[in-house]
Design a protein around this motif. Sequence first.
Motif, PDB file in Angstrom:
ATOM      1  N   THR A  85      -9.593   4.203  -8.707  1.00  0.00           N
ATOM      2  CA  THR A  85      -9.147   2.875  -9.123  1.00  0.00           C
ATOM      3  C   THR A  85     -10.312   2.047  -9.650  1.00  0.00           C
ATOM      4  O   THR A  85     -10.186   1.352 -10.672  1.00  0.00           O
ATOM      5  CB  THR A  85      -8.471   2.147  -7.951  1.00  0.00           C
ATOM      6  OG1 THR A  85      -7.384   2.938  -7.465  1.00  0.00           O
ATOM      7  CG2 THR A  85      -7.951   0.785  -8.381  1.00  0.00           C
ATOM      8  N   TRP A  89     -11.004   0.557 -13.576  1.00  0.00           N
ATOM      9  CA  TRP A  89     -11.275  -0.840 -13.875  1.00  0.00           C
ATOM     10  C   TRP A  89     -12.318  -0.998 -14.985  1.00  0.00           C
ATOM     11  O   TRP A  89     -12.256  -1.959 -15.756  1.00  0.00           O
ATOM     12  CB  TRP A  89     -11.737  -1.543 -12.610  1.00  0.00           C
ATOM     13  CG  TRP A  89     -12.119  -2.978 -12.774  1.00  0.00           C
ATOM     14  CD1 TRP A  89     -13.358  -3.514 -12.695  1.00  0.00           C
ATOM     15  CD2 TRP A  89     -11.233  -4.084 -13.031  1.00  0.00           C
ATOM     16  NE1 TRP A  89     -13.327  -4.872 -12.884  1.00  0.00           N
ATOM     17  CE2 TRP A  89     -12.019  -5.250 -13.097  1.00  0.00           C
ATOM     18  CE3 TRP A  89      -9.848  -4.188 -13.217  1.00  0.00           C
ATOM     19  CZ2 TRP A  89     -11.480  -6.513 -13.337  1.00  0.00           C
ATOM     20  CZ3 TRP A  89      -9.311  -5.439 -13.459  1.00  0.00           C
ATOM     21  CH2 TRP A  89     -10.116  -6.582 -13.523  1.00  0.00           C
ATOM     22  N   TYR A  92     -10.686  -0.543 -18.478  1.00  0.00           N
ATOM     23  CA  TYR A  92      -9.647  -1.576 -18.601  1.00  0.00           C
ATOM     24  C   TYR A  92     -10.274  -2.932 -18.909  1.00  0.00           C
ATOM     25  O   TYR A  92      -9.869  -3.622 -19.861  1.00  0.00           O
ATOM     26  CB  TYR A  92      -8.813  -1.662 -17.324  1.00  0.00           C
ATOM     27  CG  TYR A  92      -7.893  -2.864 -17.323  1.00  0.00           C
ATOM     28  CD1 TYR A  92      -6.667  -2.813 -17.975  1.00  0.00           C
ATOM     29  CD2 TYR A  92      -8.276  -4.069 -16.717  1.00  0.00           C
ATOM     30  CE1 TYR A  92      -5.829  -3.928 -18.012  1.00  0.00           C
ATOM     31  CE2 TYR A  92      -7.445  -5.180 -16.758  1.00  0.00           C
ATOM     32  CZ  TYR A  92      -6.234  -5.103 -17.406  1.00  0.00           C
ATOM     33  OH  TYR A  92      -5.426  -6.214 -17.456  1.00  0.00           O
ATOM     34  N   GLY A 140     -14.363  -7.403  -9.433  1.00  0.00           N
ATOM     35  CA  GLY A 140     -13.005  -7.018  -9.819  1.00  0.00           C
ATOM     36  C   GLY A 140     -12.669  -5.609  -9.402  1.00  0.00           C
ATOM     37  O   GLY A 140     -11.540  -5.325  -8.984  1.00  0.00           O
ATOM     38  N   VAL A 144      -9.419  -4.837  -7.108  1.00  0.00           N
ATOM     39  CA  VAL A 144      -8.342  -3.956  -7.560  1.00  0.00           C
ATOM     40  C   VAL A 144      -8.194  -2.757  -6.635  1.00  0.00           C
ATOM     41  O   VAL A 144      -7.082  -2.314  -6.321  1.00  0.00           O
ATOM     42  CB  VAL A 144      -8.600  -3.518  -9.018  1.00  0.00           C
ATOM     43  CG1 VAL A 144      -7.623  -2.439  -9.434  1.00  0.00           C
ATOM     44  CG2 VAL A 144      -8.478  -4.710  -9.953  1.00  0.00           C
ATOM     45  N   VAL A 147      -6.310  -3.892  -3.505  1.00  0.00           N
ATOM     46  CA  VAL A 147      -4.878  -4.134  -3.757  1.00  0.00           C
ATOM     47  C   VAL A 147      -4.139  -2.806  -3.905  1.00  0.00           C
ATOM     48  O   VAL A 147      -3.055  -2.609  -3.334  1.00  0.00           O
ATOM     49  CB  VAL A 147      -4.686  -5.010  -5.009  1.00  0.00           C
ATOM     50  CG1 VAL A 147      -3.223  -5.044  -5.420  1.00  0.00           C
ATOM     51  CG2 VAL A 147      -5.194  -6.420  -4.751  1.00  0.00           C
ATOM     52  N   TYR A 148      -4.707  -1.863  -4.649  1.00  0.00           N
ATOM     53  CA  TYR A 148      -4.024  -0.579  -4.833  1.00  0.00           C
ATOM     54  C   TYR A 148      -4.033   0.256  -3.558  1.00  0.00           C
ATOM     55  O   TYR A 148      -3.132   1.079  -3.347  1.00  0.00           O
ATOM     56  CB  TYR A 148      -4.642   0.188  -6.003  1.00  0.00           C
ATOM     57  CG  TYR A 148      -3.949  -0.140  -7.298  1.00  0.00           C
ATOM     58  CD1 TYR A 148      -2.822   0.557  -7.714  1.00  0.00           C
ATOM     59  CD2 TYR A 148      -4.380  -1.195  -8.076  1.00  0.00           C
ATOM     60  CE1 TYR A 148      -2.157   0.233  -8.881  1.00  0.00           C
ATOM     61  CE2 TYR A 148      -3.726  -1.544  -9.258  1.00  0.00           C
ATOM     62  CZ  TYR A 148      -2.611  -0.818  -9.644  1.00  0.00           C
ATOM     63  OH  TYR A 148      -1.947  -1.156 -10.795  1.00  0.00           O
ATOM     64  N   THR A 166      -5.556 -10.846  -1.214  1.00  0.00           N
ATOM     65  CA  THR A 166      -5.947 -11.861  -2.196  1.00  0.00           C
ATOM     66  C   THR A 166      -6.527 -13.087  -1.526  1.00  0.00           C
ATOM     67  O   THR A 166      -7.570 -13.613  -1.951  1.00  0.00           O
ATOM     68  CB  THR A 166      -4.727 -12.254  -3.060  1.00  0.00           C
ATOM     69  OG1 THR A 166      -4.212 -11.092  -3.712  1.00  0.00           O
ATOM     70  CG2 THR A 166      -5.117 -13.299  -4.096  1.00  0.00           C
ATOM     71  N   PRO A 311      -3.179   3.521 -10.761  1.00  0.00           N
ATOM     72  CA  PRO A 311      -3.877   2.370 -11.366  1.00  0.00           C
ATOM     73  C   PRO A 311      -3.483   2.118 -12.815  1.00  0.00           C
ATOM     74  O   PRO A 311      -3.705   1.018 -13.331  1.00  0.00           O
ATOM     75  CB  PRO A 311      -5.360   2.742 -11.238  1.00  0.00           C
ATOM     76  CG  PRO A 311      -5.399   4.199 -10.931  1.00  0.00           C
ATOM     77  CD  PRO A 311      -4.133   4.511 -10.225  1.00  0.00           C
ATOM     78  N   LEU A 314      -1.678  -1.089 -13.711  1.00  0.00           N
ATOM     79  CA  LEU A 314      -2.333  -2.400 -13.616  1.00  0.00           C
ATOM     80  C   LEU A 314      -1.936  -3.359 -14.747  1.00  0.00           C
ATOM     81  O   LEU A 314      -1.669  -4.536 -14.483  1.00  0.00           O
ATOM     82  CB  LEU A 314      -3.858  -2.227 -13.581  1.00  0.00           C
ATOM     83  CG  LEU A 314      -4.661  -3.510 -13.376  1.00  0.00           C
ATOM     84  CD1 LEU A 314      -4.335  -4.152 -12.031  1.00  0.00           C
ATOM     85  CD2 LEU A 314      -6.161  -3.230 -13.481  1.00  0.00           C
ATOM     86  N   PHE A 318      -0.407  -7.057 -14.096  1.00  0.00           N
ATOM     87  CA  PHE A 318      -1.022  -8.266 -14.636  1.00  0.00           C
ATOM     88  C   PHE A 318      -0.004  -9.090 -15.430  1.00  0.00           C
ATOM     89  O   PHE A 318       0.013 -10.321 -15.348  1.00  0.00           O
ATOM     90  CB  PHE A 318      -2.216  -7.920 -15.524  1.00  0.00           C
ATOM     91  CG  PHE A 318      -3.530  -7.976 -14.798  1.00  0.00           C
ATOM     92  CD1 PHE A 318      -3.979  -9.147 -14.216  1.00  0.00           C
ATOM     93  CD2 PHE A 318      -4.327  -6.852 -14.693  1.00  0.00           C
ATOM     94  CE1 PHE A 318      -5.187  -9.207 -13.535  1.00  0.00           C
ATOM     95  CE2 PHE A 318      -5.538  -6.889 -14.021  1.00  0.00           C
ATOM     96  CZ  PHE A 318      -5.974  -8.076 -13.435  1.00  0.00           C
TER      97      PHE A 318
END
Length: 422
Positions: A85, A89, A92, A140, A144, A147-148, A166, A311, A314, A318
């Motif tokens: 993941t 990022w 991305y 970030g 991420v 969260v995943y 978060t 992932p 994502l 978003f």
Amino acid sequence: MTITTMLAAAATGGFDVEAATRAYLDMVQGVTRARSDAYFEGGYWLVLWGFLIGAAVNWLALHFGWSAAWSAWAARKARRPSVRTMLYWLPYLLVTSLILLPWSIYTGFAREHQYGMSNQTLAAWGTEQATSLLIDLLLGALAVALVYAVIRRFSRSWWLWATGVTLGLLTFGALLAPVFISPLFNTYKPMADGPLRTEILAMAKANKVPADNVYVFDASKQTDRISANVSGIGPTIRISLNDNLLNRTSPAEVKAVMGHELGHYVLNHVGRMLATFGLVFLAIFLFAWWAAPRLLARYGRRWGVREVGDPASLPLLFILFSFGLFLATPITNSIIRINEVEADAFGLDAAREPDGFAHVAMRLSEYRKLEPGKLEEMMMFDHPSGYNRAKMSMEWKARHLNELPPEQRVILRPAPLPAKAP
């Protein structure tokens, strides 16, 4: 600042709040007010266009299979899901940031110069953007991955766990930013000894704010806007004000601003904001939890995205999250604005500088619409309007008129603010 005795009755306890408020509103006239209104009203459209453009870029990443390709590349490089993941990022963020660069240049540089809000060269602005990008790459990736991790672990309740993650990250950011992030963009130095520093620290001590120093940072290299804050949590708490506040305002104005900022700390607005925004995030994550599987069932094969835990989903998350935030704009604005009103009231009691605060409200109206309609302010303002701040200040002054020095018991008529060059 010149003083007129518009109301001789002031000495006997009479005070016309509306006339006093209007005297301050008259500071922002002609070109200055027209430019301020145009700048702020244009920001309404930036909220809409920012959401639409961001959603379009993320849709491109899904539609053309870029997201699936980035996920496949990360899977070849790492077997552990969390590392995969974080690797995802990297492309991305870099690709989407590159596509969004023209929009970022317009909103963050060109438009700011168009309205005289920026002092930066393009090179200086670009350097700060590059620094922000590096921070986003590091922090970030961690966010991420966390969260995943909860999405994979708690398929039925990840919306609840993602909200907790978060809020934890936001709390960590509030602790980290004053000491490690903010100094990457500005130089912080202790405020020089003097009566003003002594008065600020005395206000802090009187209100049990555990800070023993005041820092000044060089925001003038970026903008002429005045600003201050009491930031951090626990051992990282610090009182900071920018050099514009010192150089562009009177001691009374500085004290009024610092009383407001101390109010945010004393009233625990950081904690309350986390709690109330947590409810907003909870609703948005719940919406994403409901909508994402349904959209993947319909379009996932075309996008090359199998499940929410991949992932590659994502960009979809978003889009859904930014859509929820866009719809919640009036709510989030109101949450912030209510806290600001409370801090305004606290600051007036703490600093006892009603004219100083009204004067500051007019300076802030160089880039905030001064007299919006009631619905407009409720929907689009995350701070009280200059009109409401000046009126609150004059109402406070009227209530405490006999407690003020004689020279402050009259209505002041400050000189109009000079028009800023674009």
